[in-house]
Structure formats: C-alpha cells, structure tokens
Write a protein that holds these residues in place. Structure first.
Motif, PDB file in Angstrom:
ATOM      1  N   GLN A 105      -2.944  -2.765  11.457  1.00 51.05           N
ATOM      2  CA  GLN A 105      -2.749  -1.284  10.274  1.00 51.05           C
ATOM      3  C   GLN A 105      -1.328  -1.360  10.363  1.00 51.05           C
ATOM      4  O   GLN A 105      -0.832  -1.309   8.648  1.00 51.05           O
ATOM      5  CB  GLN A 105      -3.067  -0.450  10.672  1.00 51.05           C
ATOM      6  CG  GLN A 105      -4.719   0.227  11.259  1.00 51.05           C
ATOM      7  CD  GLN A 105      -4.859   0.584  10.017  1.00 51.05           C
ATOM      8  OE1 GLN A 105      -4.223  -0.087   8.184  1.00 51.05           O
ATOM      9  NE2 GLN A 105      -6.146   1.035   9.441  1.00 51.05           N
ATOM     10  N   ASN A 106      -0.601  -1.846  11.094  1.00 49.54           N
ATOM     11  CA  ASN A 106       1.272  -1.786  10.901  1.00 49.54           C
ATOM     12  C   ASN A 106       1.526  -3.100   9.809  1.00 49.54           C
ATOM     13  O   ASN A 106       2.755  -2.958   8.893  1.00 49.54           O
ATOM     14  CB  ASN A 106       2.245  -2.065  11.634  1.00 49.54           C
ATOM     15  CG  ASN A 106       2.236  -1.143  12.993  1.00 49.54           C
ATOM     16  OD1 ASN A 106       3.165   0.036  12.421  1.00 49.54           O
ATOM     17  ND2 ASN A 106       2.252  -0.707  14.131  1.00 49.54           N
ATOM     18  N   LEU A 109      -0.117  -1.924   6.474  1.00 49.03           N
ATOM     19  CA  LEU A 109      -0.491  -0.376   5.872  1.00 49.03           C
ATOM     20  C   LEU A 109       0.041  -0.656   4.661  1.00 49.03           C
ATOM     21  O   LEU A 109       0.916  -1.127   4.221  1.00 49.03           O
ATOM     22  CB  LEU A 109       0.721   0.625   6.560  1.00 49.03           C
ATOM     23  CG  LEU A 109       1.111   2.105   6.328  1.00 49.03           C
ATOM     24  CD1 LEU A 109      -0.867   2.439   7.215  1.00 49.03           C
ATOM     25  CD2 LEU A 109       2.063   3.025   7.601  1.00 49.03           C
ATOM     26  N   ASP A 110      -0.657   0.790   3.928  1.00 50.23           N
ATOM     27  CA  ASP A 110      -0.445   0.749   2.610  1.00 50.23           C
ATOM     28  C   ASP A 110      -0.528  -0.624   1.505  1.00 50.23           C
ATOM     29  O   ASP A 110      -0.641  -0.438   0.387  1.00 50.23           O
ATOM     30  CB  ASP A 110       0.957   1.597   2.245  1.00 50.23           C
ATOM     31  CG  ASP A 110       0.728   2.429   0.815  1.00 50.23           C
ATOM     32  OD1 ASP A 110      -0.355   3.140   0.824  1.00 50.23           O
ATOM     33  OD2 ASP A 110       1.521   2.097  -0.304  1.00 50.23           O
ATOM     34  N   ARG A 111      -1.447  -1.686   2.157  1.00 43.22           N
ATOM     35  CA  ARG A 111      -1.706  -2.578   1.072  1.00 43.22           C
ATOM     36  C   ARG A 111      -2.743  -3.423   2.358  1.00 43.22           C
ATOM     37  O   ARG A 111      -3.199  -3.604   2.123  1.00 43.22           O
ATOM     38  CB  ARG A 111      -0.785  -3.809   0.763  1.00 43.22           C
ATOM     39  CG  ARG A 111      -0.253  -3.755   2.022  1.00 43.22           C
ATOM     40  CD  ARG A 111       1.266  -4.551   1.905  1.00 43.22           C
ATOM     41  NE  ARG A 111       2.021  -5.483   3.397  1.00 43.22           N
ATOM     42  CZ  ARG A 111       1.431  -6.612   3.361  1.00 43.22           C
ATOM     43  NH1 ARG A 111       0.943  -7.246   3.077  1.00 43.22           N
ATOM     44  NH2 ARG A 111       2.377  -6.741   4.669  1.00 43.22           N
ATOM     45  N   GLN A 112      -4.097  -2.243   2.468  1.00 48.12           N
ATOM     46  CA  GLN A 112      -5.220  -2.944   3.631  1.00 48.12           C
ATOM     47  C   GLN A 112      -5.905  -3.667   2.420  1.00 48.12           C
ATOM     48  O   GLN A 112      -6.040  -3.520   1.071  1.00 48.12           O
ATOM     49  CB  GLN A 112      -5.850  -2.096   4.027  1.00 48.12           C
ATOM     50  CG  GLN A 112      -5.377  -1.209   5.189  1.00 48.12           C
ATOM     51  CD  GLN A 112      -4.274   0.149   4.894  1.00 48.12           C
ATOM     52  OE1 GLN A 112      -4.019   0.120   3.053  1.00 48.12           O
ATOM     53  NE2 GLN A 112      -3.870   0.725   5.832  1.00 48.12           N
TER      54      GLN A 112
ATOM     55  N   ARG B 183      -7.382   4.063   3.244  1.00 48.45           N
ATOM     56  CA  ARG B 183      -6.013   3.852   3.244  1.00 48.45           C
ATOM     57  C   ARG B 183      -5.512   5.030   3.263  1.00 48.45           C
ATOM     58  O   ARG B 183      -4.812   5.696   3.915  1.00 48.45           O
ATOM     59  CB  ARG B 183      -5.750   2.778   2.100  1.00 48.45           C
ATOM     60  CG  ARG B 183      -4.124   2.751   2.085  1.00 48.45           C
ATOM     61  CD  ARG B 183      -4.241   1.956   0.249  1.00 48.45           C
ATOM     62  NE  ARG B 183      -4.321   1.063   0.512  1.00 48.45           N
ATOM     63  CZ  ARG B 183      -4.635   0.214  -0.772  1.00 48.45           C
ATOM     64  NH1 ARG B 183      -3.739   0.105  -1.558  1.00 48.45           N
ATOM     65  NH2 ARG B 183      -4.709  -1.277  -0.107  1.00 48.45           N
ATOM     66  N   ALA B 186      -5.951   5.896   7.190  1.00 47.67           N
ATOM     67  CA  ALA B 186      -4.972   5.199   7.813  1.00 47.67           C
ATOM     68  C   ALA B 186      -3.479   5.885   7.331  1.00 47.67           C
ATOM     69  O   ALA B 186      -2.429   6.071   8.122  1.00 47.67           O
ATOM     70  CB  ALA B 186      -4.666   3.588   7.197  1.00 47.67           C
ATOM     71  N   ASN B 187      -3.198   6.341   6.332  1.00 46.43           N
ATOM     72  CA  ASN B 187      -1.801   7.743   6.019  1.00 46.43           C
ATOM     73  C   ASN B 187      -1.870   8.139   6.416  1.00 46.43           C
ATOM     74  O   ASN B 187      -0.508   8.966   7.230  1.00 46.43           O
ATOM     75  CB  ASN B 187      -1.289   6.856   4.734  1.00 46.43           C
ATOM     76  CG  ASN B 187      -1.449   6.137   3.727  1.00 46.43           C
ATOM     77  OD1 ASN B 187      -1.233   5.192   4.253  1.00 46.43           O
ATOM     78  ND2 ASN B 187      -1.432   6.230   2.060  1.00 46.43           N
ATOM     79  N   MET B 201       7.832   2.412   5.359  1.00 42.32           N
ATOM     80  CA  MET B 201       6.857   1.450   5.288  1.00 42.32           C
ATOM     81  C   MET B 201       6.190   1.415   4.352  1.00 42.32           C
ATOM     82  O   MET B 201       5.190   0.756   3.940  1.00 42.32           O
ATOM     83  CB  MET B 201       5.938   1.288   6.515  1.00 42.32           C
ATOM     84  CG  MET B 201       6.700   1.138   7.767  1.00 42.32           C
ATOM     85  SD  MET B 201       5.488   0.952   9.451  1.00 42.32           S
ATOM     86  CE  MET B 201       4.498  -0.240   9.044  1.00 42.32           C
ATOM     87  N   GLY B 202       5.786   2.078   3.468  1.00 43.35           N
ATOM     88  CA  GLY B 202       4.926   2.425   1.587  1.00 43.35           C
ATOM     89  C   GLY B 202       4.312   3.400   1.530  1.00 43.35           C
ATOM     90  O   GLY B 202       3.991   3.401   0.168  1.00 43.35           O
ATOM     91  N   VAL B 203       4.495   4.015   2.489  1.00 39.80           N
ATOM     92  CA  VAL B 203       3.714   5.209   2.303  1.00 39.80           C
ATOM     93  C   VAL B 203       4.096   6.591   1.680  1.00 39.80           C
ATOM     94  O   VAL B 203       5.359   7.210   1.743  1.00 39.80           O
ATOM     95  CB  VAL B 203       3.264   5.758   3.801  1.00 39.80           C
ATOM     96  CG1 VAL B 203       2.251   6.941   3.708  1.00 39.80           C
ATOM     97  CG2 VAL B 203       2.538   5.095   4.667  1.00 39.80           C
TER      98      VAL B 203
END
Lengths: 512, 326
Positions: A105-106, A109-112, B183, B186-187, B201-203
């Motif tokens: 996930q690290n 993250l945000d582009r899975q 997603r 995860a966020n 990290m872009g969140v």
C-alpha cells in the motif's frame, strides 16, 4: 566511481537561488548543477543552507529569486507533491511513509491498480514484489511497513519515488541510521539507479561515504556556493577547507600563550566510554583549570560526547571517575549531582526558559540540585541573580526581565550563570558562541578563560577553529563518531586540526 | 495489518461471554433473542460503522447522537405536520446530514482545528436545532412505518430478522467492503498513519477529511431514520450519548483511538458485546440496567490497556535496531 560521463546536458539546473527568512539570508545566489546519471554530494556545515536549498528546489519553501530548470524546462513546484509530479523526489532521513500500512500500500498509495472501483490487492502485491526485487529486496509486501528495519523502509521510499518516474532523487542523510552493511546495499541501489540515468543528490556528513559514492561535490557555506568539484580530483583536506572556510595560509594561530604550567589534578576521567551507534569508546581526561576543546565536523560526535559526559545519554560501556572515584552517570541528575554543568547547543529549545525572568532562569539548576524540600528564599534568589548579572555583565542588568527579551549573547550568559550558581567542578559548553554578535563573542571567550583560571574544568565544543585554538589547553579531534586525535600545547593550531579531521582510514577502523 | 489480533480478542470475549450467558439462561441462545439484539442495536451499529472510519482516520465525531435526534424530529414533523411523503423526507434529511458532516470536515481541514472541538460544536448545534423544531415527542402514524415495522424475515427457531436489522447488516457489509477494498479505504488508513505524510504521498487530505465526516453524518442520518422506525416517533432528546456508545463499540472492536488501525467487523463485534450485556441484564431481571454501562466501562479499560501493550510491543524491535547500528 563512474566519471566516464561526457558533457551531457544538465538534468537539473539551479541558478541564482536566493532565500531569506526575515533578516536572515539563508541562501544567496546559489547555483547547483546535476547531470543525468551522476551521484552528486551536497555538503556543508550546519547553517550552510543545504536543507534550505533542497526545500526551495522541491517547493516546500517559496524562493525569493532564481530559476530551477529540469531537463531544460523551467519548473516552479509549489509543494513537495508538485515537485514529485514534475520528477523531483526527496527521501528524508525520517522516512516519510506510513508505518501502519502494508509495504504494498505504501508503494502504491493513491495509485493502486483498480478494477470496478476495487483495489486489485493481488495485482498490487505482485507489482510491489516485482518492484522491490529490482532493488534486491525479497520481503512480504503484505506486512506493515513498520515491521521492517529503517534500511528497508528507506529502500521502499526510494523504490516508490523511482517508480513515480522520478528523474531527480534527493537523498537527505539517508545513511545516518544505517549500519555498514545496510549502507553497502543502499550504495548498490544508488549506483544502479545512476546507471539508469537518474540524477542523485546525496546529502551526508560522512566524508568517507561521500568519497566512496559520489562523482561530484558541491559545497555550500553560510548560504553561499563555495564551489563544485570532481570528487576524484578533490583532496580531502581541500574539501574540509571549503566546508569550514579556512585558508591554510592564514591559520597561524592567534593562540594566547598558555605557558608551561605544572600538570593539574584530574577532575573527571572517562575510560573506554562510549555507546554503540552513538560515539565509539573514547578515553578522556578533564583537569581542573584546563579547557579541552572538541573539534570536528557536524555529526562527528562532538555533541554526543558532551551528552555522554554530562549523563544526558547512557553509555553502554566504560568507566567514569570523578576526582578518582568511580561514578555512574545515567541521567542529567547524576551529572548535576557530580557537580557537572551543561549548556546545550540549542539555547532556545534545550536551555533557557524564555518566559521566565533572568533571576528564575539563573536559580533553576541550583534549585533543582537542592531539591523541592529546600526552596531558595526570594532574598537568596535576588542575591544570586544580582551577583551573576554583575559578574557576567548581563545587559540590561535587570534580573526581573524575561530572558526571551535578551540578546543571544546575554541569554548565553544567563545560561552560564545558571550553572555557575551550582558551583560546578566541570562545565560542558556546546557551541557557546553560536548566534552571538562579535562583541559578546569575545566576552564569552574571555569568560571561558577566566572560569578556567578559577580552577573549573571546561569541555567546549565549537565549529570555530580559530576560537578553539585560542582558549583550549588540549583539543580532541573527532571524525565519524570517534575520537581520532588529541592535540596539546604547541601542536594546537588550525592546520593540525584540519589535517586530523581530513585523515583517512582511522575512522573506518573505528567504525568497523 | 488491519488490527486482526485485537479483533480476535474481541471475538473471543463475545463468544465466551455469550457462552456464559447461555449457560445461565439457556433461552439466550436462540434466534429470537439474537434477532431482537440486532434490531435493538441496529441504529448503534450503523452509527458505529461511520465512527470506525472517522476514528481510523485519526479523528472523532461527537455529533452523531445529536444528528440522530435531529433526524427523528425532522422526519416526524415532515411526515406528520408538513405532509411530506416519507421517502422525500428521508432523502431530504440524508442530504441535510451529509452536508452537515461535509461542513464539519471542511472546518476541520481548512482551519486545522481538532475534530473533537469541531464535532462538539456540531453536537450542540444539531441538538439545539432539534429542540428548535419541537420540544415534545411527535408520534409517527404514516402507513409506511407500520409496514416496515411488520416486515421481518423468519429465521429458523422462530426468530425475526427485522427490516431495520437488515438495513444495519447491509450497511455493515458495505462499510467492510468500502474500508477493505477501495482506494478510499486505503486513504482512511493513510490519514490515520499521519496526515502530513499522507499528504506528501499524494493523498488529497482535505477532500478525504470532508468525505469521511460526510460519511459519518450520512450514516448518523440513516441511523436516525432507523431509530424513528424503531420508536415510531421523533423526539429531540432521543439518542443522547449514542456517540459515546459507538466510540466505545469502535474501541472495544480493536480500533486504535489514535487512528491508523482498526476494522468495521471489530466494531460490529463491539456493538454485539454491548447488546449482549444489555440482554443478560434483561434476562436477569434483578440487576439495574446501568450495569451495562459499568461492564462497558470495564471492557473499555481492558481494551485500551491491551492496545497500549500491543503498540509498545510493535515499537520495540525498531528501537532495538536503531540502537544496534554501529
């Protein structure tokens, strides 16, 4: 080292960057050039402007002047995220990842990888494994990142940055918390990335590592560019001269002749004293009426030595003696009980209490030493405060003024007074003259000599080599967290100190 | 990763507790009792699902109880006094509560305020607004209410799975999927791990904060509708303290109050444990119902202590490693 690069067009071009914080000019017209496929070390002492430069380039701070070109195109990112999108990634010493999320996930993250609005967990893990395999890591990517060592977290952060199509990778002190073996792994990865055409900026205090890994070196000092050199053709002594700003010719010491005084009584001694990963075991004798200077580059272990001596850090080996009797120094309390005093480098955060008055600041340590059951009466406090305000010439001479309103030099004197009030046998001063104007500077140095003549033992850390040469009876030189040389008497001059800092080999053995 | 060991402990507590209750009162182990338990706790389950997202993201939402109270009053008045069709009233209150949550999220993000304070203000606002609408209980007599109340799936053993229990279970499953598979989920974990880092990290931290509080308020509104079905009335004093019950359920369910770890299924188990204690007290008949609170309090202490222990354990290897570098 790979110096076979031709005159490639620069990947990252920084031209004429300036940045001020209030009245402080942190960067003045700094240039920096990074070529594709090179590892470029960015060096400088504390306050040289390295971090500011990185933060300006990556958009964390806005810049006052100058341009940044990436691959020839001008870029002006407004945030770290924007810089990342432009292709400039930074990996800081404290890994900026989320320890509670899985490694996979690290990385994503945000582009899975998604299908119908759902994260494809299996696909994401496969990609994460494939990506980390490139970096020589074979780990369970479903486990939380926090379960892994700092080294693995660093590599994960680098992998993420590279996978985000970074063209410029900035590594800020990446090796500070890694052991030798992990450093080798990291260097292997850096070389591999450089071969792929990525430009790497390497910020480090470890000169051995800089010489091992970097192709070129840029040195900053006091917010200005000192120079940019090929690593292979830059002698170590020359590099240190660039960092500390000393012309070897002009370093004939202005040392006040100490004269040959009879050897004095030992106040405190430390045998094989050290802590793994902090400072290599050292032997140190501190005598009454003597100033011992600690010299070395930033991160060489000077402050660490001071903290061990005072008891602010626990040693994991060795024996300390005070006036010949073995003692245990496990906490600052122990240090105070043995009659030690410590003026830390960060006056504002570790030393003075800005809201309290000069009087309250001065009596703080004495009161702590006496304990809560024996409070100092107000009259005693006034008496002590008045005495030291007069003795150290603290200005304005008003004991009821909040210390935060005093100038840097006077704050430093108040801090000194606090420890002097406890009638210490040993005083440790960490950068006593930092951030103090020239007049106060000379006064502090005069005070150090006077205190010493009164029989106090002093251990003083300073980056100003001229200053150390002026007041020290002996100088201990540190490098890479080990004591490497002790100079005494006639041998104390700037040239010798520089030579000791620059010498190769010994440090590696000490670290191994 | 997502707090499995604490969830397992919660599950064990539930099973052992249920076993002990069933040994004393064999009737407890029937689908009838379990069905009632689900119905009685449906609104808490729904609110606690939303609370789980908020707490995992590192926040807290104190306004949910008041939002439930406001919803019941609003729905009752809309249907009975203003003559609005029930479905329209439901849609209106859901939109209203979602907007309320979004506003709180926006305030938290834009002014960088602690969620505790902002949602505390939201709590007073919503409760005050419901008193403004009506200070007395408004009974709801619309036909849709009796239809929904009468509807139930028969379970083997004579139990009834009521409509509101079904709504709760559907929302619960939706919550599990949303948190685990998307997603967005995860966020939520990323925010709980560290807002600044997640942002680097872009969140999109701001948008996420707004969405999370919107979700919580939306579910509180839903819970309010369910509560109005449950009581067939709207009353401005209903669901006082439910925010605390749901926070307790979330924590007992193994979610870290500091954020970053937790699960919706754990929260469900936490709700069931509280319901089970209540059921036991009802069966006993001699105990004061306030024993529920005492038992919940003891469990909370136990789980917080347990979490601290686990966190300390998780940190230790890293500390040893950093010290051994030389």
């Amino acid at each position: 080292m790979e110096n076979s690069l031709g005159p490639a067009p620069p990947l990252l071009e920084v031209r004429g960057i300036s940045k001020s914080f209030g009245a402080v000019r942190a960067l003045q017209e700094v240039d920096f050039t990074l070529r594709a496929g090179e590892i470029h070390a960015l060096l400088g002492e504390n306050g040289a402007g390295k971090s500011t430069l990185i933060k300006v380039v990556t958009g964390v701070f806005p810049r006052d002047a100058g341009v940044v070109r990436l691959g020839g195109d001008e870029v002006a990112p407004r945030s770290a995220k924007a810089a990342l999108e432009a292709g400039i990634a930074t990996v800081y010493q404290e890994v900026n990842l989320l320890p509670n999320l899985s490694v996979a996930q690290n990385l994503f993250l945000d582009r899975q990888p998604m299908r119908f609005g759902i994260v494809r967990e299996g696909e994401m893990r496969r990609r994460a494994e494939a990506l980390l395999t490139e970096f020589g890591l074979d780990i369970d990517v479903a486990a939380p990142l926090g379960n892994y060592s700092v080294a693995i977290q660093h590599v994960t952060a680098i992998a993420r940055a590279v996978d985000l199509s970074a063209r410029v990778l900035i590594l800020d002190e990446p090796t500070a918390s890694l052991d030798r073996h992990e450093v080798e792994i990291l260097f292997g990865i850096m070389r591999q990335l450089a071969r792929r055409g990525i430009g790497i900026v390497f910020v480090s205090h470890f000169l051995d590592q800089v010489y091992e890994i970097s192709d070129r070196i840029t040195v900053l000092r006091n917010g200005r560019l000192v120079g940019e050199r090929e690593t292979a053709s830059l002698p170590r002594l020359e590099l240190i001269r660039m960092m500390l700003g000393r012309e070897l010719a002009e370093t004939t010491s202005a040392r006040a002749a100490a004269g040959d005084r009879p050897p004095r009584e030992v106040c405190a001694s430390f045998e094989n004293y050290g802590k793994a990963g902090y400072v290599a075991p050292f032997n140190l004798e501190l005598r009454h009426g003597e100033v011992v200077g600690l010299a070395g580059l930033l991160g060489s272990g000077r402050t660490e030595t001071a903290r061990l001596v005072f008891g602010a850090e626990r040693p994991d080996g060795g024996q300390a003696r005070v006036e010949g009797a073995p003692v245990r120094l496990q906490s600052p309390r122990d240090g105070v009980r043995q009659g030690f005093g410590y003026c830390p480098e960060e006056r504002k955060t570790d030393g003075i209490v800005a809201e309290l008055t000069v009087r309250e600041n001065i009596v703080l340590a004495l009161q702590a030493k006496r304990g809560l059951h024996r409070p100092l009466s107000r009259r005693e406090q006034d008496e002590i405060a008045r005495r030291y305000v007069k003795m150290l010439d603290i200005r304005p001479p008003d004991p009821e003024r909040p210390v935060g309103l005093l100038s840097g030099g006077n704050q430093q004197k108040a801090l000194l007074a606090r420890w002097l009030a406890t009638a210490p046998r040993l005083l440790v001063l960490d950068e006593p003259t930092r951030g103090i104007d020239v007049g106060a500077h000379a006064e502090i140095i005069r005070l150090i000599r006077e205190l010493c003549d009164d029989g106090l033992a002093l251990l003083v850390i300073s980056s100003e080599l001229d200053e150390i040469v002026t007041y020290s009876d002996r100088v201990v030189v540190l490098r890479d967290r080990a004591h490497v040389e002790e100079l005494a008497g006639e041998a104390i001059d700037v040239t010798n100190i520089l030579a000791a800092i620059a010498a190769e080999g010994a440090a590696k053995e000490a670290r191994a | 990763m997502k707090g499995l060991p604490p969830v397992l402990i919660t599950a064990i507590v539930l099973v052992v507790g249920f076993g002990l209750c069933a040994m004393q009162f064999p009737n407890i182990a029937s689908t009838r009792v379990v069905g009632n338990l689900l119905t009685d706790n449906a609104f808490v389950g729904i609110v606690a699902t939303g609370m789980t997202f908020v707490i995992i993201s590192g926040g807290i939402d104190l306004s949910v109880g008041s939002v439930i109270g406001f919803t019941t009053v609003f729905v009752a008045l809309a249907i009975e006094r203003w003559g609005v069709p029930p479905l329209v009233a439901f849609v209106a209150i859901l939109v209203l509560s979602a907007a309320f949550g979004a506003a709180m999220g926006a305030v938290i993000h834009v002014f960088d305020l602690p969620p505790f304070i902002v949602t505390l203000a939201g709590m007073f606002l919503a409760r005050g607004a419901s008193f403004l609408l009506s200070t007395e209980s408004v009974p709801i007599t619309a036909p849709v209410y009796s239809t929904v109340s009468d509807f139930a799936l028969r379970m083997p053993g004579g139990g009834r799975l009521s409509a509101i229990a079904i709504i709760m279970l559907v929302i619960l499953i939706g919550g599990i999927l949303l948190l685990r598979l998307t997603r967005f989920g995860a966020n939520v974990y990323a925010l709980g791990g560290g807002r600044a880092t997640a942002s680097l990290m872009g969140v999109a931290v701001g948008k996420m904060t707004i969405k999370i509080y919107m979700l919580s308020s939306l579910l509180a509104g839903t819970a309010g509708i369910v509560f109005s079905f449950y009581t067939s009335a709207g009353y401005s004093l209903s669901a006082v303290g439910v925010e605390l019950d749901s926070i307790a359920a979330v924590v007992i369910g193994g979610t870290l109050l500091t954020g970053g770890q937790g699960s919706v299924i754990g929260t469900f188990l936490g709700v069931l444990i509280q319901g089970m204690i209540q059921t036991y007290i009802n069966f006993d008949g001699t105990l004061s119902s306030w024993w529920t609170k005492i038992a919940t309090g003891i469990l909370l202490f136990a789980f917080i202590a347990l979490q601290q222990g686990l966190v300390a354990l998780a940190r230790r290897p890293v500390a040893t490693r950093a010290g051994a570098a030389s």
